[in-house]
Design a protein around this motif. Structure first.
Motif, short mmCIF file in Angstrom:
data_model
loop_
_atom_site.label_atom_id
_atom_site.label_comp_id
_atom_site.label_asym_id
_atom_site.label_seq_id
_atom_site.Cartn_x
_atom_site.Cartn_y
_atom_site.Cartn_z
N VAL A 115 0.72 -1.16 -0.18
CA VAL A 115 0.12 -0.15 0.04
C VAL A 115 1.01 1.20 0.01
O VAL A 115 1.79 1.35 0.66
N ARG A 116 0.58 1.97 -0.94
CA ARG A 116 1.29 3.41 -0.86
C ARG A 116 0.49 4.46 -1.16
O ARG A 116 -0.50 4.55 -1.96
N PRO A 117 0.65 5.48 -0.52
CA PRO A 117 -0.41 6.90 -0.74
C PRO A 117 -0.17 7.41 -1.96
O PRO A 117 0.82 7.29 -2.75
N ASP A 118 -1.59 7.71 -2.63
CA ASP A 118 -1.36 8.28 -3.90
C ASP A 118 -1.29 9.77 -3.64
O ASP A 118 -1.95 10.55 -2.76
N TRP A 141 -5.11 5.86 -1.76
CA TRP A 141 -4.08 4.67 -1.82
C TRP A 141 -3.91 3.92 -2.99
O TRP A 141 -5.08 3.79 -3.60
N LEU A 185 -3.44 0.36 6.80
CA LEU A 185 -3.39 1.69 6.39
C LEU A 185 -4.02 2.43 7.45
O LEU A 185 -5.09 2.04 8.09
#
Length: 279
Positions: A70-73, A78, A161
């Motif tokens: 998971v990575r922030p957009d 995300w 998250l």
């Protein structure tokens, strides 16, 4: 060689080529269940997921695997990445028989299903996640919707998250940005030419088969869908939807102003119609 023998040999050769060449067909015949058509792929267990799908257990060696990251957009929410091994996403054969190492994924937020995934990337909008820390789960399924399992446990991965501000949950607002009925490709406010994607639904099958539509950020898209059954069309990530009357075309037009991978599906039948890849 006698003519009859020659003809028989030719038929045998053609039958062999038809069975071995070209694209495999995995959909089962009407009146046959997924499980009956799937054949001896693993072992069907009595264990079921929350949706009533049975577990299909396979040996650990060569079994499907998934890792969820998971990575922030940069714009919103995300971006989720599903890295798989011994597995291939097959959106064009969903609903067919189970084949080794093929299928799709389900995405869960705190054990609540929020999407069906047919690729390695998925954009999760901030509006879908309430404030606080949550558990995300990506679980792998076969084309017949059975759960891939090893040693009695589902093949899945989880990640955490944290949402700093409260979202609105998996909101489904009305079709305020589209128009229903046979409008001939109407649109939302803002004008400008829209790219039209036409989709048909008949007898539970989608034509053309679910794939991916590549869009540029800021491009307008018009989804024109005709269904033989009344349903609701929904675009995940944008939270756009419109009613689908039976036997009559409906359109949903909006500007693709968010980047990511977004599923277009029906609510009643739970069919994935296509994916919008916005870059």
């Amino acid at each position: 060689m006698r003519p009859v023998a020659a003809l028989a040999a030719a038929v045998l050769v053609l039958g062999t080529l038809g069975a071995c060449g070209g694209r495999a067909t995995t959909h089962h015949k009407p009146g046959t269940s997924h499980e009956q058509a799937s054949g001896p792929v693993g072992k069907l267990l009595s264990t079921k997921d929350d949706g009533g799908h049975r577990f299909r257990q396979v040996d650990q060696e060569g079994a499907p695997e998934v890792t969820l990251a998971v990575r922030p957009d940069s714009e919103d929410g995300w971006n989720l990445r599903l890295t798989v091994r011994n597995f291939r996403f097959t959106p064009d054969s969903v609903g067919g028989a189970a084949l080794p190492g093929r299928g799709h994924a389900h995405l869960y937020l705190d054990d609540r299903k929020i999407a069906r995934v047919y690729g390695t990337w998925f954009h999760l909008p901030g509006s879908a996640v309430p404030r606080g820390t949550h558990k995300l789960t990506a679980r792998l399924y076969a084309d017949d919707h059975t759960v891939w399992a090893v040693a009695g446990k589902a093949v899945e991965d989880t990640a955490r998250l944290t949402a700093a501000s409260g979202g609105s949950g998996h909101a489904h607002p009305g079709g305020d940005s589209g128009d229903s009925g046979d409008s001939g490709g109407g649109g939302d406010e803002g004008g400008g030419e829209a790219r039209t994607v036409e989709i048909g639904i008949a007898d539970g099958k989608v034509q053309p088969p679910p794939g991916r539509v590549e869009l540029k950020r800021g491009e307008r898209v018009r989804l024109k869908v005709t269904s033989d059954q009344a349903d609701t069309l929904h675009v995940h990530g944008y939270d756009k939807e419109v009613e689908l009357p039976a036997g009559k075309a409906a359109t949903l037009t909006f500007t693709a102003d968010r980047t990511g991978l977004f599923e277009v599906e029906t609510h009643g039948s739970g069919l994935v119609l296509t994916q919008l890849a916005v870059r």
